[in-house]
Scaffold this motif. Structure first.
Motif, PDB file in Angstrom:
ATOM      1  N   ALA A  74       0.827  -1.209   0.000  1.00 21.58           N
ATOM      2  CA  ALA A  74       0.000   0.000   0.000  1.00 21.58           C
ATOM      3  C   ALA A  74       0.864   1.264   0.000  1.00 21.58           C
ATOM      4  N   ALA A  75       1.927   1.263   0.786  1.00 19.25           N
ATOM      5  CA  ALA A  75       2.812   2.424   0.840  1.00 19.25           C
ATOM      6  C   ALA A  75       3.507   2.634  -0.496  1.00 19.25           C
ATOM      7  N   GLU A  76       3.937   1.550  -1.121  1.00 22.66           N
ATOM      8  CA  GLU A  76       4.598   1.661  -2.418  1.00 22.66           C
ATOM      9  C   GLU A  76       3.625   2.187  -3.472  1.00 22.66           C
ATOM     10  N   LYS A  77       2.408   1.706  -3.463  1.00 23.70           N
ATOM     11  CA  LYS A  77       1.397   2.180  -4.417  1.00 23.70           C
ATOM     12  C   LYS A  77       1.135   3.670  -4.205  1.00 23.70           C
ATOM     13  N   ASN A  78       1.007   4.101  -2.951  1.00 23.64           N
ATOM     14  CA  ASN A  78       0.777   5.517  -2.659  1.00 23.64           C
ATOM     15  C   ASN A  78       1.939   6.383  -3.130  1.00 23.64           C
ATOM     16  N   LEU A  79       3.164   5.887  -2.972  1.00 23.26           N
ATOM     17  CA  LEU A  79       4.330   6.624  -3.439  1.00 23.26           C
ATOM     18  C   LEU A  79       4.275   6.811  -4.951  1.00 23.26           C
ATOM     19  N   TYR A  80       4.030   5.733  -5.686  1.00 23.58           N
ATOM     20  CA  TYR A  80       3.961   5.822  -7.139  1.00 23.58           C
ATOM     21  C   TYR A  80       2.828   6.734  -7.595  1.00 23.58           C
ATOM     22  N   LEU A  81       1.681   6.642  -6.951  1.00 28.60           N
ATOM     23  CA  LEU A  81       0.567   7.507  -7.330  1.00 28.60           C
ATOM     24  C   LEU A  81       0.888   8.976  -7.054  1.00 28.60           C
ATOM     25  N   SER A  82       1.568   9.257  -5.957  1.00 27.80           N
ATOM     26  CA  SER A  82       1.980  10.627  -5.648  1.00 27.80           C
ATOM     27  C   SER A  82       2.961  11.143  -6.695  1.00 27.80           C
ATOM     28  N   GLN A  83       3.908  10.294  -7.079  1.00 21.81           N
ATOM     29  CA  GLN A  83       4.874  10.688  -8.102  1.00 21.81           C
ATOM     30  C   GLN A  83       4.182  10.957  -9.432  1.00 21.81           C
ATOM     31  N   LEU A  84       3.195  10.139  -9.777  1.00 21.04           N
ATOM     32  CA  LEU A  84       2.437  10.361 -11.013  1.00 21.04           C
ATOM     33  C   LEU A  84       1.718  11.700 -10.992  1.00 21.04           C
ATOM     34  N   ILE A  85       1.113  12.023  -9.865  1.00 22.17           N
ATOM     35  CA  ILE A  85       0.412  13.302  -9.752  1.00 22.17           C
ATOM     36  C   ILE A  85       1.377  14.460  -9.931  1.00 22.17           C
ATOM     37  N   ILE A  86       2.532  14.375  -9.295  1.00 20.98           N
ATOM     38  CA  ILE A  86       3.523  15.450  -9.402  1.00 20.98           C
ATOM     39  C   ILE A  86       4.026  15.585 -10.837  1.00 20.98           C
ATOM     40  N   LEU A  87       4.358  14.465 -11.465  1.00 25.62           N
ATOM     41  CA  LEU A  87       4.856  14.518 -12.842  1.00 25.62           C
ATOM     42  C   LEU A  87       3.798  15.039 -13.800  1.00 25.62           C
ATOM     43  N   ASP A  88       2.559  14.596 -13.652  1.00 29.85           N
ATOM     44  CA  ASP A  88       1.481  15.072 -14.528  1.00 29.85           C
ATOM     45  C   ASP A  88       1.247  16.572 -14.350  1.00 29.85           C
ATOM     46  N   THR A  89       1.276  17.031 -13.107  1.00 32.87           N
ATOM     47  CA  THR A  89       1.099  18.460 -12.835  1.00 32.87           C
ATOM     48  C   THR A  89       2.244  19.271 -13.423  1.00 32.87           C
ATOM     49  N   LEU A  90       3.456  18.781 -13.261  1.00 28.73           N
ATOM     50  CA  LEU A  90       4.629  19.462 -13.808  1.00 28.73           C
ATOM     51  C   LEU A  90       4.542  19.549 -15.323  1.00 28.73           C
ATOM     52  N   GLU A  91       4.142  18.461 -15.953  1.00 33.87           N
ATOM     53  CA  GLU A  91       4.007  18.464 -17.414  1.00 33.87           C
ATOM     54  C   GLU A  91       2.976  19.494 -17.866  1.00 33.87           C
ATOM     55  N   LYS A  92       1.847  19.574 -17.181  1.00 32.67           N
ATOM     56  CA  LYS A  92       0.808  20.539 -17.545  1.00 32.67           C
ATOM     57  C   LYS A  92       1.294  21.971 -17.362  1.00 32.67           C
ATOM     58  N   CYS A  93       2.020  22.223 -16.288  1.00 33.96           N
ATOM     59  CA  CYS A  93       2.565  23.568 -16.052  1.00 33.96           C
ATOM     60  C   CYS A  93       3.566  23.960 -17.130  1.00 33.96           C
ATOM     61  N   LEU A  94       4.435  23.021 -17.478  1.00 32.06           N
ATOM     62  CA  LEU A  94       5.444  23.312 -18.502  1.00 32.06           C
ATOM     63  C   LEU A  94       4.827  23.469 -19.879  1.00 32.06           C
ATOM     64  N   ALA A  95       3.795  22.693 -20.173  1.00 34.48           N
ATOM     65  CA  ALA A  95       3.149  22.769 -21.483  1.00 34.48           C
ATOM     66  C   ALA A  95       2.448  24.113 -21.671  1.00 34.48           C
ATOM     67  N   GLY A  96       1.978  24.717 -20.590  1.00 32.26           N
ATOM     68  CA  GLY A  96       1.298  25.999 -20.674  1.00 32.26           C
ATOM     69  C   GLY A  96       2.221  27.200 -20.645  1.00 32.26           C
ATOM     70  N   GLN A  97       3.504  26.951 -20.487  1.00 30.66           N
ATOM     71  CA  GLN A  97       4.475  28.038 -20.402  1.00 30.66           C
ATOM     72  C   GLN A  97       4.764  28.587 -21.799  1.00 30.66           C
ATOM     73  N   PRO A  98       4.759  29.910 -21.963  1.00 30.58           N
ATOM     74  CA  PRO A  98       5.075  30.484 -23.277  1.00 30.58           C
ATOM     75  C   PRO A  98       6.508  30.167 -23.689  1.00 30.58           C
ATOM     76  N   LYS A  99       6.694  29.981 -24.962  1.00 32.73           N
ATOM     77  CA  LYS A  99       8.022  29.664 -25.498  1.00 32.73           C
ATOM     78  C   LYS A  99       8.920  30.907 -25.453  1.00 32.73           C
ATOM     79  N   ASP A 100      10.205  30.676 -25.386  1.00 34.31           N
ATOM     80  CA  ASP A 100      11.226  31.729 -25.460  1.00 34.31           C
ATOM     81  C   ASP A 100      11.085  32.800 -24.386  1.00 34.31           C
ATOM     82  N   THR A 101      10.606  32.422 -23.215  1.00 35.29           N
ATOM     83  CA  THR A 101      10.515  33.402 -22.128  1.00 35.29           C
ATOM     84  C   THR A 101      11.324  32.947 -20.923  1.00 35.29           C
TER      85      THR A 101
END
Length: 96
Positions: free
Chosen positions: A7-34
């Motif tokens: 259960a702890a390992e599953k929670n760790l992986y799910l937390s990491q997925l949430i962080i990575l997905d959020t980071l990807e969305k933030c970076l994708a919305g960032q304007p280029k060349d700024t």
């Protein structure tokens, strides 16, 4: 860090997925060349952590493929906004 228990390992992986997905969305919305110099430094610090996900996800773990795919998405977003830092990291790793 060692995680004990399924259960702890599953929670760790799910937390990491949430962080990575959020980071990807933030970076994708960032304007280029700024990118500012301080942001470039942060990208250089983030790259080893993202690459760590690509190389250390254990095979056989049900979340390993999801983590690898999510980390790949973050790496793609980073390369769109700061290609030189990503390319430099790849070039350095190829030389080793």
């Amino acid at each position: 860090m060692r995680i004990f228990g399924e259960a702890a390992e599953k929670n760790l992986y799910l937390s990491q997925l949430i962080i990575l997905d959020t980071l990807e969305k933030c970076l994708a919305g960032q304007p280029k060349d700024t990118m500012r110099l301080d942001e470039t430094m942060l990208v250089k610090q983030l790259l080893p952590e993202i690459c760590h996900f690509l190389h250390t996800c254990r095979e056989g773990n049900q979340h390993a493929a999801e983590l690898r795919n999510s980390a790949s998405g973050v790496l793609f977003s980073l390369s769109c906004n700061n290609f030189n830092a990503v390319f430099s990291r790849i070039s350095t790793r190829q030389a080793n």
